[in-house]
Every structure is written in C-alpha cells, then in structure tokens.
Design a protein around this motif. Structure first.
Motif, mmCIF file in Angstrom:
data_model
loop_
_atom_site.group_PDB
_atom_site.id
_atom_site.type_symbol
_atom_site.label_atom_id
_atom_site.label_comp_id
_atom_site.label_asym_id
_atom_site.label_seq_id
_atom_site.Cartn_x
_atom_site.Cartn_y
_atom_site.Cartn_z
ATOM 1 N N ASP A 130 -25.792 32.035 50.315
ATOM 2 C CA ASP A 130 -25.862 32.618 48.966
ATOM 3 C C ASP A 130 -26.918 33.716 48.961
ATOM 4 N N PHE A 131 -26.499 34.913 49.346
ATOM 5 C CA PHE A 131 -27.420 36.021 49.608
ATOM 6 C C PHE A 131 -27.277 37.081 48.533
ATOM 7 N N PRO A 132 -28.114 37.078 47.486
ATOM 8 C CA PRO A 132 -27.969 38.016 46.360
ATOM 9 C C PRO A 132 -28.812 39.274 46.519
ATOM 10 N N ALA A 133 -28.800 39.882 47.691
ATOM 11 C CA ALA A 133 -29.708 41.010 47.920
ATOM 12 C C ALA A 133 -29.303 42.248 47.150
ATOM 13 N N PHE A 134 -28.005 42.562 47.130
ATOM 14 C CA PHE A 134 -27.549 43.815 46.556
ATOM 15 C C PHE A 134 -26.830 43.630 45.222
ATOM 16 N N THR A 135 -26.404 42.437 44.921
ATOM 17 C CA THR A 135 -25.670 42.173 43.688
ATOM 18 C C THR A 135 -26.189 40.881 43.073
ATOM 19 N N ALA A 136 -25.889 40.689 41.806
ATOM 20 C CA ALA A 136 -26.359 39.496 41.110
ATOM 21 C C ALA A 136 -25.569 38.261 41.509
ATOM 22 N N THR A 137 -24.422 38.438 42.110
ATOM 23 C CA THR A 137 -23.579 37.308 42.488
ATOM 24 C C THR A 137 -22.961 37.565 43.841
ATOM 25 N N ASP A 138 -22.606 36.511 44.525
ATOM 26 C CA ASP A 138 -21.954 36.649 45.822
ATOM 27 C C ASP A 138 -20.463 36.902 45.663
ATOM 28 N N SER A 139 -19.932 36.730 44.477
ATOM 29 C CA SER A 139 -18.487 36.825 44.261
ATOM 30 C C SER A 139 -18.074 38.280 44.021
ATOM 31 N N ILE A 140 -18.145 39.100 45.071
ATOM 32 C CA ILE A 140 -17.798 40.517 44.938
ATOM 33 C C ILE A 140 -16.704 40.911 45.913
ATOM 34 N N GLY A 141 -15.969 39.929 46.441
ATOM 35 C CA GLY A 141 -14.814 40.257 47.254
ATOM 36 C C GLY A 141 -14.888 39.841 48.705
ATOM 37 N N PHE A 142 -16.030 39.351 49.167
ATOM 38 C CA PHE A 142 -16.112 38.917 50.566
ATOM 39 C C PHE A 142 -15.160 37.758 50.858
ATOM 40 N N ASP A 143 -14.777 37.037 49.817
ATOM 41 C CA ASP A 143 -13.938 35.856 50.020
ATOM 42 C C ASP A 143 -12.454 36.189 50.120
ATOM 43 N N ARG A 144 -12.080 37.465 49.936
ATOM 44 C CA ARG A 144 -10.669 37.824 49.928
ATOM 45 C C ARG A 144 -10.001 37.438 51.243
ATOM 46 N N ALA A 145 -8.836 36.808 51.122
ATOM 47 C CA ALA A 145 -7.957 36.464 52.253
ATOM 48 C C ALA A 145 -8.432 35.259 53.062
ATOM 49 N N PHE A 146 -9.601 34.709 52.753
ATOM 50 C CA PHE A 146 -10.009 33.488 53.441
ATOM 51 C C PHE A 146 -9.459 32.271 52.714
ATOM 52 N N GLY A 147 -8.879 31.349 53.482
ATOM 53 C CA GLY A 147 -8.408 30.109 52.877
ATOM 54 C C GLY A 147 -9.552 29.299 52.297
ATOM 55 N N GLU A 148 -10.681 29.301 52.993
ATOM 56 C CA GLU A 148 -11.892 28.637 52.515
ATOM 57 C C GLU A 148 -13.062 29.596 52.676
ATOM 58 N N TYR A 149 -13.903 29.659 51.655
ATOM 59 C CA TYR A 149 -15.063 30.543 51.688
ATOM 60 C C TYR A 149 -16.279 29.724 51.288
ATOM 61 N N ASP A 150 -17.145 29.437 52.252
ATOM 62 C CA ASP A 150 -18.292 28.558 52.035
ATOM 63 C C ASP A 150 -19.575 29.381 52.012
ATOM 64 N N ALA A 151 -20.101 29.599 50.821
ATOM 65 C CA ALA A 151 -21.383 30.294 50.663
ATOM 66 C C ALA A 151 -22.419 29.338 50.074
ATOM 67 N N SER A 152 -22.273 28.070 50.405
ATOM 68 C CA SER A 152 -23.132 27.058 49.788
ATOM 69 C C SER A 152 -24.465 26.879 50.512
ATOM 70 N N THR A 153 -24.633 27.479 51.681
ATOM 71 C CA THR A 153 -25.905 27.353 52.383
ATOM 72 C C THR A 153 -26.988 28.111 51.629
ATOM 73 N N ALA A 154 -28.040 27.413 51.260
ATOM 74 C CA ALA A 154 -29.115 28.030 50.482
ATOM 75 C C ALA A 154 -29.907 28.999 51.346
ATOM 76 N N LEU A 155 -30.233 30.141 50.756
ATOM 77 C CA LEU A 155 -31.062 31.137 51.421
ATOM 78 C C LEU A 155 -32.143 31.572 50.444
ATOM 79 N N ARG A 156 -33.387 31.360 50.818
ATOM 80 C CA ARG A 156 -34.483 31.745 49.940
ATOM 81 C C ARG A 156 -34.668 33.259 49.995
ATOM 82 N N TYR A 157 -34.620 33.876 48.814
ATOM 83 C CA TYR A 157 -34.765 35.330 48.723
ATOM 84 C C TYR A 157 -35.949 35.616 47.811
ATOM 85 N N LYS A 158 -37.021 36.175 48.393
ATOM 86 C CA LYS A 158 -38.244 36.389 47.633
ATOM 87 C C LYS A 158 -38.955 37.606 48.189
ATOM 88 N N GLY A 159 -39.535 38.401 47.298
ATOM 89 C CA GLY A 159 -40.281 39.563 47.734
ATOM 90 C C GLY A 159 -39.434 40.619 48.399
#
Length: 290
Positions: free
Chosen positions: A10-39
């Motif tokens: 779950d990497f929100p570096a450039f957008t407020a949400t991860d749901s911006i199209g990376f999941d297209r065409a994948f049967g399963e899209y797992d972005a549940s791994t936590a990633l600390r983003y600070k500073g």
C-alpha cells in the motif's frame, strides 16, 4: 488461460489511493502488505510479508494451472536501512543500500526455493528487473527521477528461461521489450505489431538479433509536470536533449565513457547530427510539449 496475480504494497507516494489502475487485468491484486510512508519516503521491509503471501498463493494453485505473477518488491529504496539478517557492509548510504539489495535478493531466492519445493521451478520463466537506478552524487544529485544519466536509468534485467544456458547479452534493451518477449515465450504468436518494444527471444536462442531500434527515456516532475527531459540511445551513443532549466544538449559514447564525463556534442558533429535526428523524430511524434 493463465491465473494471474500481483503482489505489491500500500504505497501512497504519488496518489492518495492505490486504486489508480495497477490492478487492471489481474485476477487477484494484493496490496495488503503494509508499507510505512513517512517524511517523503518509505520505511521498513515489506518484502518479508510479500514473500509469505506469494508462496501461500502458489500453494493454493492446482499443479497444472498456468500462472502469471508480478511481485513488486520495494527494497532497495530510500530511506536506506539495514535489512534484518543482512551482512553489515558498513554505515554509509551505499552500504545500507547494498544491505537492502541483499534483502531483495533473499526475497527472490525464497520464492525460487519455494517454486522448487512444489515442483514448478523447471517450468517457470523468471524475470528480475528494476524500475529505475539510483544515483549517489555521480552527477551531483541523489536518488532517482531527477535526470537521465546512467546511474538513474540503467537497470538490472535478468531473464531465466528453462532449457537455455546462462549468458550475458550486450544488446541494449528496454522494459518495453518485455511484453512481446514474454508473450512469445508463452507461445502467443499474434499481435506483436501493437507493441513498441522488440521480441528478444532470438537473443536467447543465438539467432540473428531483432532489428535495432533506438531506446528512449524521459523524466519530468510528476507533481508539477515541469522539468521535462528526453534522451535517446542508439548504441554506443546517447543524446540528452535540452529542456527548461536543464543543461545544454549532451552526447556521450557509452562504450568508451560509461560514466558520462566527456560531452561530445561539439567535438563529434556527425554523431551529434545523427543522434539529433533520432531524438527529434521521437519528439515530433509525441503529443507532449518539450
């Protein structure tokens, strides 16, 4: 006919949400791994959890199912940190970066070991590549996404295909070459004209290489859309075009000058003219403003 899955974080570096199209065409899209983003950067070691999720997904698949999996590892990446269990190479930024490379290597190795343990390795194609390089002041800047010099744009690209011997290929390649290459390896024989990239399978088999085509690179500020810069590589030459706020044109012979120290734009006029023609043909065919 493939079961497809992607494993990222779950990497929100450039957008407020991860749901911006990376999941297209994948049967399963797992972005549940936590990633600390600070500073302004990521922290932690998400690959440890990602490997567990990938291997669990593999275990749940049938032995004869055809699978396609994209695993987006975030190490190595600034903030450079000492990866758990990695050797201590030193305390400098480069040393800690090497530690995170060790962590990414271990993650890939754990997946490979699991593929072997479940009997899939002998029929698995593996691609390992980076999405960018990293600069450590070689051209006066840090990190990536700021310029088109080799430290920031040259990437590792490893392609393992069962039945083919190990070799190192000097032919320049680009990430856009991966799609047609992998489709060919998957026995898809149509639609290659739709791709910008080249099918590189002949380089694996030792046949005549595909027709040469220049490689193009671009960079701009993703938030302001400013600072746009474009470059072209037609081996061994590389030309970096001028743009607002940038240096004048630069021309390098990468075979002789891989560190890009000797600007040939004024001393080799014939090469400069030929490379300008290559670069301008790309710019003229683009809808972007330079």
């Amino acid at each position: 006919g493939y079961k497809t899955a992607s494993f990222t974080a779950d990497f929100p570096a450039f957008t407020a949400t991860d749901s911006i199209g990376f999941d297209r065409a994948f049967g399963e899209y797992d972005a549940s791994t936590a990633l600390r983003y600070k500073g302004g950067t990521m922290r932690g070691f998400p690959s440890i959890q990602q490997v567990k999720r990938v291997n669990a997904w593999l275990d749940a698949r049938g032995a004869k199912e055809r699978l396609f999996t994209w695993v987006h590892l975030f190490e190595p990446h600034y903030l450079y940190e000492q990866f758990p269990g990695a050797p201590v190479f030193g305390k400098s930024r480069v040393d800690r970066y090497d530690s995170e490379i060790w962590g990414a290597d271990k993650a890939i190795g754990d997946i490979v070991d699991h593929l072997k343990s479940i009997g899939r390795w002998d029929r698995t194609i593996l691609v390992v590549l980076g999405d960018h390089g990293e600069e450590f002041d070689e051209h006066g800047q840090k990190y990536h996404g700021a310029n088109l010099y080799e430290p920031q744009v040259r990437i590792p690209l490893l392609l393992r295909v069962p039945g083919h011997s190990v070799k190192r290929i000097a032919e320049p390649a680009s990430m856009v070459d991966l799609a047609p290459t992998l489709l060919n390896l998957a026995n898809v024989r149509k639609g290659f004209d739709a791709f910008e990239g080249r099918n590189l399978v002949s380089l694996l088999t030792g046949e005549a290489p595909p027709a040469e085509r220049p490689l193009f690179l671009e960079v701009w500020n993703i938030k302001t859309r400013g600072g746009r810069q474009v470059a072209a590589v037609s081996w061994p030459y590389k030309i970096i075009g001028s743009a607002s706020g940038r240096k004048a044109e630069e021309l390098f012979n990468l075979a002789r000058d891989p560190k890009e120290r000797d600007n040939l734009i004024n001393t080799q006029p014939d090469a400069a003219k030929a490379m300008r023609r290559v670069l301008h043909s790309y710019i003229d065919g683009s809808q972007l403003q330079y």
